[in-house]
Design a protein around this motif. Structure first.
Motif, PDB file in Angstrom:
ATOM      1  N   ILE A 161     -16.971 -12.762   2.515  1.00 47.64           N
ATOM      2  CA  ILE A 161     -16.636 -12.121   1.235  1.00 47.64           C
ATOM      3  C   ILE A 161     -16.140 -10.702   1.476  1.00 47.64           C
ATOM      4  CG2 ILE A 161     -17.585 -11.316  -0.958  1.00 47.64           C
ATOM      5  CD1 ILE A 161     -19.530 -13.671  -0.853  1.00 47.64           C
ATOM      6  N   GLY A 162     -16.809  -9.994   2.385  1.00 46.82           N
ATOM      7  CA  GLY A 162     -16.397  -8.622   2.690  1.00 46.82           C
ATOM      8  C   GLY A 162     -14.984  -8.555   3.244  1.00 46.82           C
ATOM      9  N   ARG A 163     -14.608  -9.495   4.108  1.00 50.93           N
ATOM     10  CA  ARG A 163     -13.272  -9.506   4.677  1.00 50.93           C
ATOM     11  C   ARG A 163     -12.218  -9.838   3.625  1.00 50.93           C
ATOM     12  NH1 ARG A 163     -13.005  -9.149  10.132  1.00 50.93           N
ATOM     13  NH2 ARG A 163     -10.904 -10.026  10.182  1.00 50.93           N
ATOM     14  N   ILE A 164     -12.571 -10.706   2.694  1.00 50.80           N
ATOM     15  CA  ILE A 164     -11.638 -11.048   1.617  1.00 50.80           C
ATOM     16  C   ILE A 164     -11.391  -9.824   0.727  1.00 50.80           C
ATOM     17  CG2 ILE A 164     -11.327 -12.420  -0.481  1.00 50.80           C
ATOM     18  CD1 ILE A 164     -12.869 -14.675   0.929  1.00 50.80           C
ATOM     19  N   ILE A 165     -12.469  -9.109   0.388  1.00 52.49           N
ATOM     20  CA  ILE A 165     -12.338  -7.903  -0.438  1.00 52.49           C
ATOM     21  C   ILE A 165     -11.498  -6.854   0.282  1.00 52.49           C
ATOM     22  CG2 ILE A 165     -13.610  -5.965  -1.438  1.00 52.49           C
ATOM     23  CD1 ILE A 165     -15.921  -7.930  -1.966  1.00 52.49           C
ATOM     24  N   LEU A 166     -11.751  -6.662   1.590  1.00 55.46           N
ATOM     25  CA  LEU A 166     -10.982  -5.685   2.359  1.00 55.46           C
ATOM     26  C   LEU A 166      -9.510  -6.082   2.440  1.00 55.46           C
ATOM     27  CD1 LEU A 166     -10.763  -3.200   4.143  1.00 55.46           C
ATOM     28  CD2 LEU A 166     -11.453  -4.616   6.099  1.00 55.46           C
TER      29      LEU A 166
ATOM     30  N   LEU B 168      -3.064  -3.443  -1.574  1.00 53.69           N
ATOM     31  CA  LEU B 168      -2.687  -2.664  -2.754  1.00 53.69           C
ATOM     32  C   LEU B 168      -1.463  -1.809  -2.452  1.00 53.69           C
ATOM     33  CD1 LEU B 168      -6.150  -1.318  -4.043  1.00 53.69           C
ATOM     34  CD2 LEU B 168      -4.819  -3.214  -4.981  1.00 53.69           C
ATOM     35  N   SER B 169      -0.576  -1.670  -3.419  1.00 56.87           N
ATOM     36  CA  SER B 169       0.555  -0.760  -3.261  1.00 56.87           C
ATOM     37  C   SER B 169       0.036   0.676  -3.169  1.00 56.87           C
ATOM     38  CB  SER B 169       1.511  -0.882  -4.448  1.00 56.87           C
ATOM     39  OG  SER B 169       0.876  -0.415  -5.631  1.00 56.87           O
ATOM     40  N   LEU B 170       0.842   1.573  -2.609  1.00 60.61           N
ATOM     41  CA  LEU B 170       0.402   2.961  -2.470  1.00 60.61           C
ATOM     42  C   LEU B 170       0.085   3.602  -3.816  1.00 60.61           C
ATOM     43  CD1 LEU B 170       2.714   4.437   0.311  1.00 60.61           C
ATOM     44  CD2 LEU B 170       0.271   3.972   0.442  1.00 60.61           C
ATOM     45  N   LYS B 171       0.900   3.288  -4.822  1.00 65.03           N
ATOM     46  CA  LYS B 171       0.664   3.862  -6.148  1.00 65.03           C
ATOM     47  C   LYS B 171      -0.667   3.384  -6.710  1.00 65.03           C
ATOM     48  CE  LYS B 171       2.821   4.431 -10.693  1.00 65.03           C
ATOM     49  NZ  LYS B 171       4.003   4.105 -11.543  1.00 65.03           N
ATOM     50  N   ARG B 172      -0.932   2.083  -6.591  1.00 64.08           N
ATOM     51  CA  ARG B 172      -2.199   1.532  -7.082  1.00 64.08           C
ATOM     52  C   ARG B 172      -3.368   2.082  -6.265  1.00 64.08           C
ATOM     53  NH1 ARG B 172      -4.151  -3.499  -8.966  1.00 64.08           N
ATOM     54  NH2 ARG B 172      -6.367  -3.143  -9.473  1.00 64.08           N
ATOM     55  N   TYR B 173      -3.172   2.220  -4.978  1.00 66.54           N
ATOM     56  CA  TYR B 173      -4.233   2.741  -4.118  1.00 66.54           C
ATOM     57  C   TYR B 173      -4.559   4.188  -4.479  1.00 66.54           C
ATOM     58  CZ  TYR B 173      -6.636   4.096   0.205  1.00 66.54           C
ATOM     59  OH  TYR B 173      -7.543   4.564   1.106  1.00 66.54           O
TER      60      TYR B 173
ATOM     61  N   ARG C  36      -0.818  -6.286   6.504  1.00 66.20           N
ATOM     62  CA  ARG C  36      -0.959  -5.975   5.078  1.00 66.20           C
ATOM     63  C   ARG C  36      -0.644  -4.510   4.792  1.00 66.20           C
ATOM     64  NH1 ARG C  36      -4.863 -10.067   5.732  1.00 66.20           N
ATOM     65  NH2 ARG C  36      -4.685 -11.673   4.110  1.00 66.20           N
ATOM     66  N   LEU C  37      -1.029  -3.635   5.699  1.00 63.09           N
ATOM     67  CA  LEU C  37      -0.814  -2.212   5.481  1.00 63.09           C
ATOM     68  C   LEU C  37       0.651  -1.803   5.575  1.00 63.09           C
ATOM     69  CD1 LEU C  37      -3.691  -0.278   7.287  1.00 63.09           C
ATOM     70  CD2 LEU C  37      -3.120  -0.236   4.871  1.00 63.09           C
ATOM     71  N   ILE C  38       1.375  -2.364   6.528  1.00 64.66           N
ATOM     72  CA  ILE C  38       2.730  -1.881   6.789  1.00 64.66           C
ATOM     73  C   ILE C  38       3.776  -2.537   5.906  1.00 64.66           C
ATOM     74  CG2 ILE C  38       2.115  -1.388   9.179  1.00 64.66           C
ATOM     75  CD1 ILE C  38       3.659  -3.833  10.056  1.00 64.66           C
ATOM     76  N   THR C  39       3.446  -3.653   5.258  1.00 67.39           N
ATOM     77  CA  THR C  39       4.429  -4.354   4.431  1.00 67.39           C
ATOM     78  C   THR C  39       4.827  -3.492   3.229  1.00 67.39           C
ATOM     79  OG1 THR C  39       3.544  -6.512   5.082  1.00 67.39           O
ATOM     80  CG2 THR C  39       4.887  -6.423   3.081  1.00 67.39           C
ATOM     81  N   GLY C  40       6.108  -3.176   3.133  1.00 66.80           N
ATOM     82  CA  GLY C  40       6.621  -2.404   2.002  1.00 66.80           C
ATOM     83  C   GLY C  40       6.316  -0.928   2.048  1.00 66.80           C
ATOM     84  N   THR C  41       5.719  -0.435   3.141  1.00 64.12           N
ATOM     85  CA  THR C  41       5.352   0.973   3.251  1.00 64.12           C
ATOM     86  C   THR C  41       6.371   1.720   4.111  1.00 64.12           C
ATOM     87  OG1 THR C  41       3.000   0.422   3.054  1.00 64.12           O
ATOM     88  CG2 THR C  41       3.534   2.568   3.966  1.00 64.12           C
ATOM     89  N   PHE C  42       6.730   2.923   3.683  1.00 60.84           N
ATOM     90  CA  PHE C  42       7.716   3.735   4.387  1.00 60.84           C
ATOM     91  C   PHE C  42       7.062   4.973   4.991  1.00 60.84           C
ATOM     92  CE2 PHE C  42      10.206   1.251   1.482  1.00 60.84           C
ATOM     93  CZ  PHE C  42      11.451   1.081   2.068  1.00 60.84           C
ATOM     94  N   VAL C  43       7.686   5.499   6.034  1.00 60.74           N
ATOM     95  CA  VAL C  43       7.349   6.818   6.570  1.00 60.74           C
ATOM     96  C   VAL C  43       8.647   7.603   6.706  1.00 60.74           C
ATOM     97  CG1 VAL C  43       5.265   6.106   7.789  1.00 60.74           C
ATOM     98  CG2 VAL C  43       7.466   5.979   8.952  1.00 60.74           C
TER      99      VAL C  43
END
Length: 366
Positions: free
Chosen positions: A8-13, A19-24, A181-188
């Motif tokens: 359950i903890g891994r699913i929540i994580l 989450l998108s950066l804006k939502r985060y 999950r972290l890098i998808t759709g994220t820019f630097v």
């Protein structure tokens, strides 16, 4: 059948990392504005900024979905996050927190409220730490690219290799799915100020091979025209050149696959025809680059095309020619109509086409 708490903890994580950066950022603001964290800060809860991390100024604007800017710092790089809540992790005094959960505290917060806050802060800290370690890993593995901003300096980097590197830094609870999950759709933002997808820092060996292959075959063409090379390279020789020039070790089969993907003929078809265009490429006669002419002369099938000025000569290394653009498409009629339309995404090309008389031939691949 109930799931184990670890599952359950891994699913929540996993959901939290997606989450998108804006939502985060909204989630972080919600937690930090709660009465409970204000009451516990900084006696029980503190916020520690990561090493080599900083926060952008209030007036600095970041493009959408951009997490940070990578900046050159003497001989290395530092990371400047767009938002303070991304730049560190929460530290909790567990002794004091455990004493509070065993009784009613002076602020009136119950055990469930304290437990919820604890879980929220752990999720935020986990995501921030994985993000920061991933960015440090990018700096570690792609430093040559960051220093030059030359795509040919990128090296193959898999998410699995990155997860192993992060484990070596003392963070064992990581796997490549978290990084994905972290890098998808994220820019630097690169040191040169350009924005780039974080996912682009993880090219495969084949993607790297294609970039290098273009350079080697461009060199081959110039060597053939200047008679410094008597025949084109074989796939085996290209494999050796990749190792010598770029220290890229790939199989001959990979070279063949990448060459086919780029639409480059094999050695046997390049051996006896070193001119451009080669005799096997049956280009049509030249016709004006206009909507009516494209409709009459261009088939809706795969092919290549050349765009040339009527009376202009462009100085190239080996000769002067009027060709200023060579393109290919699965549907060349559709592509040329897009170039002519006001909706064209290539503004510079659109300006060239409409700024002077432009002609072209096409070559169908079917």
């Amino acid at each position: 059948m109930s799931l184990l708490p670890e599952v359950i903890g891994r699913i929540i994580l996993a959901r939290f990392l997606s989450l998108s950066l804006k939502r985060y950022e909204t989630e972080i603001n919600k937690v930090e504005s709660s009465g409970i964290i204000r009451d516990f800060f900084p006696d029980i809860i503190t916020f520690k900024v990561f090493p080599r991390a900083g926060v952008a100024g209030d007036k600095e604007r970041f493009p959408r979905n951009t997490v940070a800017r990578i900046e050159e710092d003497n001989e290395t790089f530092s990371i400047r996050y767009r938002f303070l809540g991304f730049a560190g992790e929460y530290c909790l005094d567990r002794g004091k927190l455990n004493r509070l959960t065993g009784r009613e505290n002076s602020a009136g917060f119950g055990k469930d409220e304290i437990g919820l806050l604890d879980r929220q802060l752990r999720l935020i800290s986990t995501r921030n730490r994985i993000t920061h370690l991933t960015l440090l890993g990018v700096i570690e593995h792609q430093s040559a690219y960051l220093k030059t901003c030359d795509p040919l300096k990128l090296v193959p980097l898999s998410q699995m290799r990155m997860s192993r590197w992060i484990k070596d830094q003392g963070y064992p609870s990581i796997d490549n799915s978290m990084i994905s999950r972290l890098i998808t759709g994220t820019f630097v933002i690169m040191p040169d100020g350009k924005s780039r997808l974080l996912k682009d820092f993880f090219p495969s060996s084949r993607e790297i091979c294609k970039g290098y292959l273009k350079g080697i075959l461009a060199e081959e063409g110039m060597e053939l025209k200047s008679n410094r090379l008597d025949r084109p390279y074989t796939d085996e020789e290209i494999k050796v050149r990749l190792k010598e020039l770029y220290n890229l070790k790939v199989s001959r089969r990979t070279v063949s696959y990448c060459r086919d993907q780029l639409g480059i003929p094999p050695f046997s078809r390049r051996t006896y025809d070193n001119r451009y265009p080669p005799t096997w490429a049956q280009f049509s006669p030249y016709f004006p680059m206009t909507a009516s002419s494209v409709r009459e002369n261009v088939p809706d099938m795969p092919g290549t095309y050349e765009l040339s000025f009527e009376n202009a000569g462009i100085e190239y290394p080996l000769e002067t020619a009027g060709v200023f653009y060579i393109g290919s498409s699965k549907d060349i009629r559709k592509r040329l109509r897009a170039h002519l339309g006001c909706w064209s995404k290539n503004g510079d090309l659109n300006a060239l086409i409409h700024g002077d008389k432009c002609f072209l031939p096409v070559c169908s691949l079917q």
